[in-house]
Write a protein that holds these residues in place. Structure first.
Motif, PDB file in Angstrom:
ATOM      1  N   LEU A  72      -2.756  -8.960  28.643  1.00  0.00           N
ATOM      2  CA  LEU A  72      -2.511  -7.583  29.053  1.00  0.00           C
ATOM      3  C   LEU A  72      -3.540  -7.119  30.085  1.00  0.00           C
ATOM      4  N   ALA A  73      -4.810  -7.462  29.895  1.00  0.00           N
ATOM      5  CA  ALA A  73      -5.854  -7.051  30.843  1.00  0.00           C
ATOM      6  C   ALA A  73      -5.681  -7.727  32.195  1.00  0.00           C
ATOM      7  N   ILE A  74      -5.347  -9.013  32.205  1.00  0.00           N
ATOM      8  CA  ILE A  74      -5.136  -9.724  33.467  1.00  0.00           C
ATOM      9  C   ILE A  74      -3.914  -9.176  34.194  1.00  0.00           C
ATOM     10  N   SER A  75      -2.868  -8.855  33.457  1.00  0.00           N
ATOM     11  CA  SER A  75      -1.688  -8.243  34.067  1.00  0.00           C
ATOM     12  C   SER A  75      -2.029  -6.879  34.650  1.00  0.00           C
ATOM     13  N   THR A  76      -2.905  -6.134  33.986  1.00  0.00           N
ATOM     14  CA  THR A  76      -3.333  -4.838  34.515  1.00  0.00           C
ATOM     15  C   THR A  76      -4.072  -4.995  35.831  1.00  0.00           C
ATOM     16  N   LEU A  77      -4.982  -5.965  35.906  1.00  0.00           N
ATOM     17  CA  LEU A  77      -5.695  -6.215  37.157  1.00  0.00           C
ATOM     18  C   LEU A  77      -4.742  -6.684  38.249  1.00  0.00           C
ATOM     19  N   GLY A  78      -3.762  -7.497  37.887  1.00  0.00           N
ATOM     20  CA  GLY A  78      -2.775  -7.923  38.870  1.00  0.00           C
ATOM     21  C   GLY A  78      -1.922  -6.768  39.363  1.00  0.00           C
ATOM     22  N   PHE A  79      -1.591  -5.844  38.468  1.00  0.00           N
ATOM     23  CA  PHE A  79      -0.821  -4.664  38.857  1.00  0.00           C
ATOM     24  C   PHE A  79      -1.606  -3.795  39.832  1.00  0.00           C
TER      25      PHE A  79
ATOM     26  N   ASP B 126      14.367 -15.509  43.478  1.00  0.00           N
ATOM     27  CA  ASP B 126      14.942 -15.392  42.144  1.00  0.00           C
ATOM     28  C   ASP B 126      13.890 -14.865  41.172  1.00  0.00           C
ATOM     29  N   LEU B 127      14.203 -13.763  40.476  1.00  0.00           N
ATOM     30  CA  LEU B 127      13.216 -13.129  39.603  1.00  0.00           C
ATOM     31  C   LEU B 127      12.913 -13.982  38.384  1.00  0.00           C
ATOM     32  N   LEU B 128      13.925 -14.653  37.837  1.00  0.00           N
ATOM     33  CA  LEU B 128      13.677 -15.518  36.687  1.00  0.00           C
ATOM     34  C   LEU B 128      12.709 -16.631  37.059  1.00  0.00           C
ATOM     35  N   ALA B 129      12.874 -17.221  38.236  1.00  0.00           N
ATOM     36  CA  ALA B 129      11.942 -18.261  38.679  1.00  0.00           C
ATOM     37  C   ALA B 129      10.545 -17.696  38.858  1.00  0.00           C
ATOM     38  N   ARG B 130      10.435 -16.477  39.370  1.00  0.00           N
ATOM     39  CA  ARG B 130       9.123 -15.854  39.538  1.00  0.00           C
ATOM     40  C   ARG B 130       8.441 -15.633  38.187  1.00  0.00           C
ATOM     41  N   VAL B 131       9.211 -15.193  37.210  1.00  0.00           N
ATOM     42  CA  VAL B 131       8.652 -14.962  35.875  1.00  0.00           C
ATOM     43  C   VAL B 131       8.239 -16.284  35.231  1.00  0.00           C
ATOM     44  N   ILE B 132       9.069 -17.310  35.381  1.00  0.00           N
ATOM     45  CA  ILE B 132       8.768 -18.608  34.772  1.00  0.00           C
ATOM     46  C   ILE B 132       7.518 -19.224  35.397  1.00  0.00           C
ATOM     47  N   TYR B 133       7.446 -19.230  36.725  1.00  0.00           N
ATOM     48  CA  TYR B 133       6.273 -19.809  37.389  1.00  0.00           C
ATOM     49  C   TYR B 133       5.038 -18.938  37.199  1.00  0.00           C
ATOM     50  N   GLY B 134       5.222 -17.652  36.939  1.00  0.00           N
ATOM     51  CA  GLY B 134       4.085 -16.785  36.679  1.00  0.00           C
ATOM     52  C   GLY B 134       3.448 -16.991  35.323  1.00  0.00           C
ATOM     53  N   ALA B 135       4.166 -17.654  34.410  1.00  0.00           N
ATOM     54  CA  ALA B 135       3.603 -17.901  33.083  1.00  0.00           C
ATOM     55  C   ALA B 135       2.367 -18.779  33.158  1.00  0.00           C
ATOM     56  N   ALA B 136       2.342 -19.728  34.079  1.00  0.00           N
ATOM     57  CA  ALA B 136       1.181 -20.624  34.198  1.00  0.00           C
ATOM     58  C   ALA B 136      -0.063 -19.846  34.590  1.00  0.00           C
ATOM     59  N   ASN B 137       0.066 -18.925  35.549  1.00  0.00           N
ATOM     60  CA  ASN B 137      -1.091 -18.141  35.977  1.00  0.00           C
ATOM     61  C   ASN B 137      -1.569 -17.202  34.878  1.00  0.00           C
ATOM     62  N   SER B 138      -0.647 -16.542  34.206  1.00  0.00           N
ATOM     63  CA  SER B 138      -1.034 -15.570  33.180  1.00  0.00           C
ATOM     64  C   SER B 138      -1.651 -16.259  31.968  1.00  0.00           C
ATOM     65  N   LEU B 139      -1.049 -17.347  31.499  1.00  0.00           N
ATOM     66  CA  LEU B 139      -1.580 -18.033  30.324  1.00  0.00           C
ATOM     67  C   LEU B 139      -2.903 -18.736  30.627  1.00  0.00           C
ATOM     68  N   SER B 140      -2.999 -19.372  31.786  1.00  0.00           N
ATOM     69  CA  SER B 140      -4.253 -20.038  32.131  1.00  0.00           C
ATOM     70  C   SER B 140      -5.378 -19.024  32.292  1.00  0.00           C
ATOM     71  N   GLY B 141      -5.055 -17.867  32.876  1.00  0.00           N
ATOM     72  CA  GLY B 141      -6.061 -16.821  32.989  1.00  0.00           C
ATOM     73  C   GLY B 141      -6.506 -16.307  31.633  1.00  0.00           C
ATOM     74  N   ALA B 142      -5.567 -16.167  30.703  1.00  0.00           N
ATOM     75  CA  ALA B 142      -5.931 -15.713  29.360  1.00  0.00           C
ATOM     76  C   ALA B 142      -6.817 -16.729  28.656  1.00  0.00           C
ATOM     77  N   PHE B 143      -6.525 -18.020  28.810  1.00  0.00           N
ATOM     78  CA  PHE B 143      -7.363 -19.048  28.195  1.00  0.00           C
ATOM     79  C   PHE B 143      -8.774 -19.034  28.781  1.00  0.00           C
ATOM     80  N   VAL B 144      -8.879 -18.847  30.095  1.00  0.00           N
ATOM     81  CA  VAL B 144     -10.203 -18.787  30.719  1.00  0.00           C
ATOM     82  C   VAL B 144     -10.969 -17.566  30.218  1.00  0.00           C
ATOM     83  N   ALA B 145     -10.293 -16.431  30.136  1.00  0.00           N
ATOM     84  CA  ALA B 145     -10.955 -15.211  29.677  1.00  0.00           C
ATOM     85  C   ALA B 145     -11.454 -15.350  28.247  1.00  0.00           C
TER      86      ALA B 145
END
Length: 309
Positions: A246-253, A103-122
């Motif tokens: 945005l930078a972390i998403s770019t590296l993930g892409f 389910d794409l919505l579930a993927r987007v929702i669970y992906g928020a933790a990785n993206s936000l935590s990565g942004a806080f670390v950065a």
């Protein structure tokens, strides 16, 4: 004279009539003024920053996704469902499914933790290391200042994407390593701003008085210089939060972020690009989410800037 006085008195309302009008409508609430509160309410609504409210709403939803993902979806973010591959958005799967039936919505929702935590670390890496370097450069001056600022100039001369890719290759793939790489690229910006603020505060009269009264360098640095130099640095940290996402998403892409099947917004966009002709939602939905979060973070930071000015 009597007729003139009588006529003038007739033009002045009697006390009884004035008291009756006041008791009926209240002070300042004449029947003709009943429309004023409605007009004032409409004016306040028109002046309310709807864009700022929408930005706060978006950030609140994303933070709730990161903290309590199970409240927003009953599907797994990593496990697919058999014979549910590449399903279009429907009542069962609001944002459709991917090539593995997830389910794409579930993927987007669970992906928020990785993206936000990565942004806080950065942001944390850039804020702590950059502020420390700027504080030392602006306070110590002399050779220490020159050496630190030469390091900052070297960091600024390297493109941020190239530097972050080099650091990720050295550290290894993963969300944390990608966040550290993005944080290192922002050290120079924090160091330059912190140094300029420290130099400005260092020349203040109360700092000179603190040194003149017998205060040690470390005491004056921590008690007077550092607290009065952090306002602009914290503002830059808020601005860097959206850029870090945005930078972390770019590296993930590019494949340097979280490894599959970990849900991460940049990785979701990369996984869906091979199916963009038949399943447009796989790239469009995560891309729109990243854009909305970055714009919301920047809009909130702009509101803080207006409040400071």
């Amino acid at each position: 004279m009597t007729s003139i006085n009588t006529a003038s008195r007739s033009l002045v309302p009697s006390d009884a009539g004035l008291l009756e009008s006041t008791s009926r409508y209240g002070v300042g609430t004449h029947p003709n003024d009943r429309g004023l509160p409605v007009a004032r309410w409409l004016t306040a609504v028109m002046r309310f920053p709807i864009g700022l409210a929408a930005s706060w709403f978006v950030m609140a939803i994303v933070v709730m996704w990161a903290l309590f993902p199970a409240l927003f979806t009953s599907y797994s973010g990593t496990v697919g469902v058999a014979r549910q591959q590449l399903r279009a958005p429907s009542a069962e799967h609001w944002l459709g499914t991917d090539a593995l039936g997830r389910d794409l919505l579930a993927r987007v929702i669970y992906g928020a933790a990785n993206s936000l935590s990565g942004a806080f670390v950065a942001v944390g890496v850039g804020l702590v290391i950059g502020t420390t370097l700027g504080l030392l450069a602006g306070s110590a001056r002399g050779r220490v200042d020159g050496a630190i600022m030469r390091i900052v100039d070297v960091l600024l001369s390297i493109p941020q994407l190239l530097l972050s890719l080099s650091i990720v290759i050295l550290l290894g793939f993963g969300t944390v390593n990608a966040a550290i790489a993005v944080g290192v690229t922002s050290i120079a910006s924090f160091a330059r701003l912190a140094r300029s603020e420290v130099v400005r505060v260092r020349a203040s009269d109360y700092v000179e008085a603190a040194f003149g009264s017998g205060g040690t360098f470390v005491r004056v640095l921590l008690r007077h210089i550092l607290p009065n130099s952090l306002t602009s640095v914290v503002a830059l940290a808020a601005l860097q939060f959206g850029s870090a996402i945005l930078a972390i998403s770019t590296l993930g892409f590019l494949g340097y972020g979280a490894p599959p099947p970990t849900p991460e917004w940049g990785l979701l966009i990369a996984e869906g690009r091979n199916y963009i002709a038949r399943a447009w939602w796989l790239t469009t939905v995560p891309g729109v989410v990243v854009i909305l979060v970055v714009l919301s973070a920047n809009r909130i930071n702009q509101s803080f800037g207006k409040d400071r000015t």
